[in-house]
Design a protein around this motif. Structure first.
Motif, PDB file in Angstrom:
ATOM      1  N   VAL A 140      28.203  37.134  81.789  1.00 34.47           N
ATOM      2  CA  VAL A 140      28.582  36.640  83.122  1.00 34.47           C
ATOM      3  C   VAL A 140      29.477  37.635  83.851  1.00 34.47           C
ATOM      4  CG1 VAL A 140      29.874  34.834  84.339  1.00 34.47           C
ATOM      5  CG2 VAL A 140      28.356  34.207  82.444  1.00 34.47           C
ATOM      6  N   ILE A 141      30.503  38.109  83.160  1.00 36.41           N
ATOM      7  CA  ILE A 141      31.476  39.000  83.813  1.00 36.41           C
ATOM      8  C   ILE A 141      30.834  40.355  84.143  1.00 36.41           C
ATOM      9  CG2 ILE A 141      33.686  40.206  83.528  1.00 36.41           C
ATOM     10  CD1 ILE A 141      34.520  37.774  81.697  1.00 36.41           C
ATOM     11  N   SER A 142      30.050  40.897  83.204  1.00 35.63           N
ATOM     12  CA  SER A 142      29.395  42.190  83.466  1.00 35.63           C
ATOM     13  C   SER A 142      28.488  42.095  84.681  1.00 35.63           C
ATOM     14  CB  SER A 142      28.511  42.594  82.286  1.00 35.63           C
ATOM     15  OG  SER A 142      29.230  42.630  81.111  1.00 35.63           O
ATOM     16  N   GLN A 143      27.694  41.024  84.699  1.00 34.07           N
ATOM     17  CA  GLN A 143      26.724  40.867  85.777  1.00 34.07           C
ATOM     18  C   GLN A 143      27.445  40.721  87.123  1.00 34.07           C
ATOM     19  OE1 GLN A 143      25.757  38.341  87.872  1.00 34.07           O
ATOM     20  NE2 GLN A 143      23.654  38.918  88.333  1.00 34.07           N
ATOM     21  N   ALA A 144      28.477  39.874  87.151  1.00 35.37           N
ATOM     22  CA  ALA A 144      29.199  39.632  88.411  1.00 35.37           C
ATOM     23  C   ALA A 144      29.925  40.892  88.877  1.00 35.37           C
ATOM     24  CB  ALA A 144      30.185  38.478  88.234  1.00 35.37           C
ATOM     25  N   ALA A 145      30.545  41.600  87.946  1.00 36.85           N
ATOM     26  CA  ALA A 145      31.293  42.808  88.331  1.00 36.85           C
ATOM     27  C   ALA A 145      30.338  43.893  88.827  1.00 36.85           C
ATOM     28  CB  ALA A 145      32.131  43.307  87.154  1.00 36.85           C
ATOM     29  N   ALA A 146      29.203  44.042  88.146  1.00 36.78           N
ATOM     30  CA  ALA A 146      28.234  45.052  88.585  1.00 36.78           C
ATOM     31  C   ALA A 146      27.702  44.697  89.974  1.00 36.78           C
ATOM     32  CB  ALA A 146      27.096  45.165  87.578  1.00 36.78           C
ATOM     33  N   ALA A 147      27.451  43.401  90.204  1.00 36.49           N
ATOM     34  CA  ALA A 147      26.946  42.969  91.516  1.00 36.49           C
ATOM     35  C   ALA A 147      27.975  43.217  92.620  1.00 36.49           C
ATOM     36  CB  ALA A 147      26.561  41.492  91.468  1.00 36.49           C
ATOM     37  N   LEU A 148      29.274  43.172  92.243  1.00 37.69           N
ATOM     38  CA  LEU A 148      30.339  43.454  93.216  1.00 37.69           C
ATOM     39  C   LEU A 148      30.504  44.953  93.453  1.00 37.69           C
ATOM     40  CD1 LEU A 148      33.183  40.995  92.100  1.00 37.69           C
ATOM     41  CD2 LEU A 148      32.120  41.063  94.368  1.00 37.69           C
ATOM     42  N   GLY A 149      29.745  45.756  92.719  1.00 41.86           N
ATOM     43  CA  GLY A 149      29.846  47.205  92.899  1.00 41.86           C
ATOM     44  C   GLY A 149      30.827  47.886  91.971  1.00 41.86           C
TER      45      GLY A 149
ATOM     46  N   SER B 148      20.861  46.931  84.988  1.00 37.60           N
ATOM     47  CA  SER B 148      19.969  47.362  86.082  1.00 37.60           C
ATOM     48  C   SER B 148      20.778  47.705  87.334  1.00 37.60           C
ATOM     49  CB  SER B 148      18.955  46.257  86.401  1.00 37.60           C
ATOM     50  OG  SER B 148      19.590  45.197  87.105  1.00 37.60           O
ATOM     51  N   MET B 149      22.026  47.217  87.376  1.00 34.90           N
ATOM     52  CA  MET B 149      22.904  47.550  88.516  1.00 34.90           C
ATOM     53  C   MET B 149      23.901  48.648  88.136  1.00 34.90           C
ATOM     54  SD  MET B 149      23.564  43.785  90.238  1.00 34.90           S
ATOM     55  CE  MET B 149      23.813  42.885  88.703  1.00 34.90           C
ATOM     56  N   GLY B 150      23.676  49.305  87.004  1.00 38.05           N
ATOM     57  CA  GLY B 150      24.504  50.473  86.689  1.00 38.05           C
ATOM     58  C   GLY B 150      25.460  50.343  85.518  1.00 38.05           C
ATOM     59  N   ALA B 151      25.645  49.130  84.963  1.00 34.74           N
ATOM     60  CA  ALA B 151      26.555  48.977  83.818  1.00 34.74           C
ATOM     61  C   ALA B 151      26.044  49.791  82.632  1.00 34.74           C
ATOM     62  CB  ALA B 151      26.661  47.509  83.427  1.00 34.74           C
TER      63      ALA B 151
ATOM     64  N   VAL C 264      37.784  24.656  91.493  1.00 35.89           N
ATOM     65  CA  VAL C 264      36.636  25.090  90.693  1.00 35.89           C
ATOM     66  C   VAL C 264      35.968  26.214  91.491  1.00 35.89           C
ATOM     67  CG1 VAL C 264      34.439  24.377  89.668  1.00 35.89           C
ATOM     68  CG2 VAL C 264      36.369  22.772  89.739  1.00 35.89           C
ATOM     69  N   VAL C 265      35.926  27.411  90.900  1.00 33.92           N
ATOM     70  CA  VAL C 265      35.391  28.561  91.650  1.00 33.92           C
ATOM     71  C   VAL C 265      34.444  29.386  90.776  1.00 33.92           C
ATOM     72  CG1 VAL C 265      37.572  28.707  92.981  1.00 33.92           C
ATOM     73  CG2 VAL C 265      37.177  30.279  91.071  1.00 33.92           C
ATOM     74  N   GLY C 266      33.720  30.271  91.393  1.00 33.02           N
ATOM     75  CA  GLY C 266      32.813  31.145  90.665  1.00 33.02           C
ATOM     76  C   GLY C 266      33.519  32.403  90.178  1.00 33.02           C
ATOM     77  N   VAL C 267      32.898  33.062  89.217  1.00 29.79           N
ATOM     78  CA  VAL C 267      33.513  34.246  88.613  1.00 29.79           C
ATOM     79  C   VAL C 267      33.679  35.364  89.641  1.00 29.79           C
ATOM     80  CG1 VAL C 267      31.328  35.225  87.780  1.00 29.79           C
ATOM     81  CG2 VAL C 267      33.441  35.791  86.603  1.00 29.79           C
ATOM     82  N   THR C 268      32.792  35.418  90.626  1.00 26.85           N
ATOM     83  CA  THR C 268      32.889  36.473  91.646  1.00 26.85           C
ATOM     84  C   THR C 268      34.173  36.314  92.459  1.00 26.85           C
ATOM     85  OG1 THR C 268      30.488  36.618  91.751  1.00 26.85           O
ATOM     86  CG2 THR C 268      31.705  37.509  93.620  1.00 26.85           C
ATOM     87  N   THR C 269      34.475  35.068  92.819  1.00 23.67           N
ATOM     88  CA  THR C 269      35.723  34.803  93.539  1.00 23.67           C
ATOM     89  C   THR C 269      36.915  35.230  92.699  1.00 23.67           C
ATOM     90  OG1 THR C 269      34.701  32.909  94.613  1.00 23.67           O
ATOM     91  CG2 THR C 269      37.111  32.950  94.594  1.00 23.67           C
TER      92      THR C 269
END
Lengths: 147, 147, 147
Positions: free
Chosen positions: A34-43, A99-102, B129-134
């Motif tokens: 979850v964290i890897s995917q979200a962080a990669a998506a945030l750039g 796929s997003m660079g991680a 309750v929030v998402g990991v991106t936030t």
């Protein structure tokens, strides 16, 4: 001073999140995905250093999932909830992050201890086998999690 | 360059500590309370992102405490020591941290997986309750722990 | 602005890695040794804050090693692999880190809870008994791991 300012400016432009994953219990691999995917998506520049028990889940022939003894009774409900909520597996999330660079590295020392060679790791999950010094150098100046 | 310098200056003035708490075993909730309380008292901006098993201890009707199987035999002595040393419970310490500005978020994805809604969480412990991106965005540039 | 720049410049010149070690299972002490040693060798300022179950392994008369129940069956193979790969024990690696400047602190609160005094800790491993506030202040602005 000029050197310091240049380093800082670069870091502001690309946030960096590194994750050391040692725990190989299946529950803790969910936040890895979850964290890897979200962080990669945030750039973010995402680097993962897999070591310890976690290595056994990144192999071409991975070990069976292991759960913490104290939470074993809750595993069926969790698995059912993941499915009902359409949450991808951590493997899928890790692949999305990649796929997003991680980048995912396996710890060379622990691989040797466990008798694992580079060709034993799933190439869809592990980019390279490196030492902790290489990892720390790449992680320098960024956020680091130990899972 | 000016943008980078302004961001940096702001971060120097307010240190930021974010904690992802996944482990729901009772022992690991003690450092959650201690570190949050101490960091908030030092003036840090403290953000907690609760997920995984830890969610079950933040409910209006919390699950019973769970201890790691391998340390179960030491729990009575630990509990006795906490009492003798007048150490507040992690719940009290977390409330103290919150009274000094700390924020506690529950992970929206894991809440859904576990069938938990915002109204199931104890409002004295959980702010939202929030998402990991936030969470990652709020944590950016600061220290992050994974417990 | 001048104050902020000076602080930043100092931090660029000496990277700082702090480790909170709570888990007292023997497997997690291996990355404590490996990471401390590697970071100290890279010239990082390394500070370790030992608390929880980990305190019991830093005593003059340490507790017996404890392994996570779910991985117990793999311990003999791991021990054999460590020996075959000539990997030093975490105690040796921690001592190497200390010889390069790393500092190890025991958490004063948890020491009190467990009835441990400064003289109970192995002076070859523990430099001092301090509070979490002191630790957080020393760790400020650097990377922090929670093991």
């Amino acid at each position: 001073m000029a050197r310091a300012l240049l380093l800082i400016e670069r870091r502001e432009l690309v946030a960096r999140l590194s994750i050391i994953v040692f725990s190989g219990t299946e529950d803790k691999l969910i936040p890895l995905g979850v964290i890897s995917q979200a962080a990669a998506a945030l750039g973010y520049e995402v680097k993962i250093f897999a070591t310890g028990w976690a290595l056994l889940r990144l192999l071409k022939r991975p070990a069976e999932p292991t759960w913490p003894k104290e939470f074993e009774s809750m595993v069926p409900a969790l698995a059912k909830g993941m499915q009902a909520a359409n949450v991808p597996s951590w493997v899928e999330m890790l692949k999305q992050a990649k796929s997003m660079g991680a980048k995912v590295y396996a710890c060379s020392m622990m691989a040797q201890v466990m008798g694992l060679k580079k060709e034993d790791f799933d190439p869809a999950l592990v980019d390279d086998v490196v030492g902790v010094t290489t990892f720390l150098t790449e992680a320098e100046g960024g956020q680091v999690l130990f899972i």
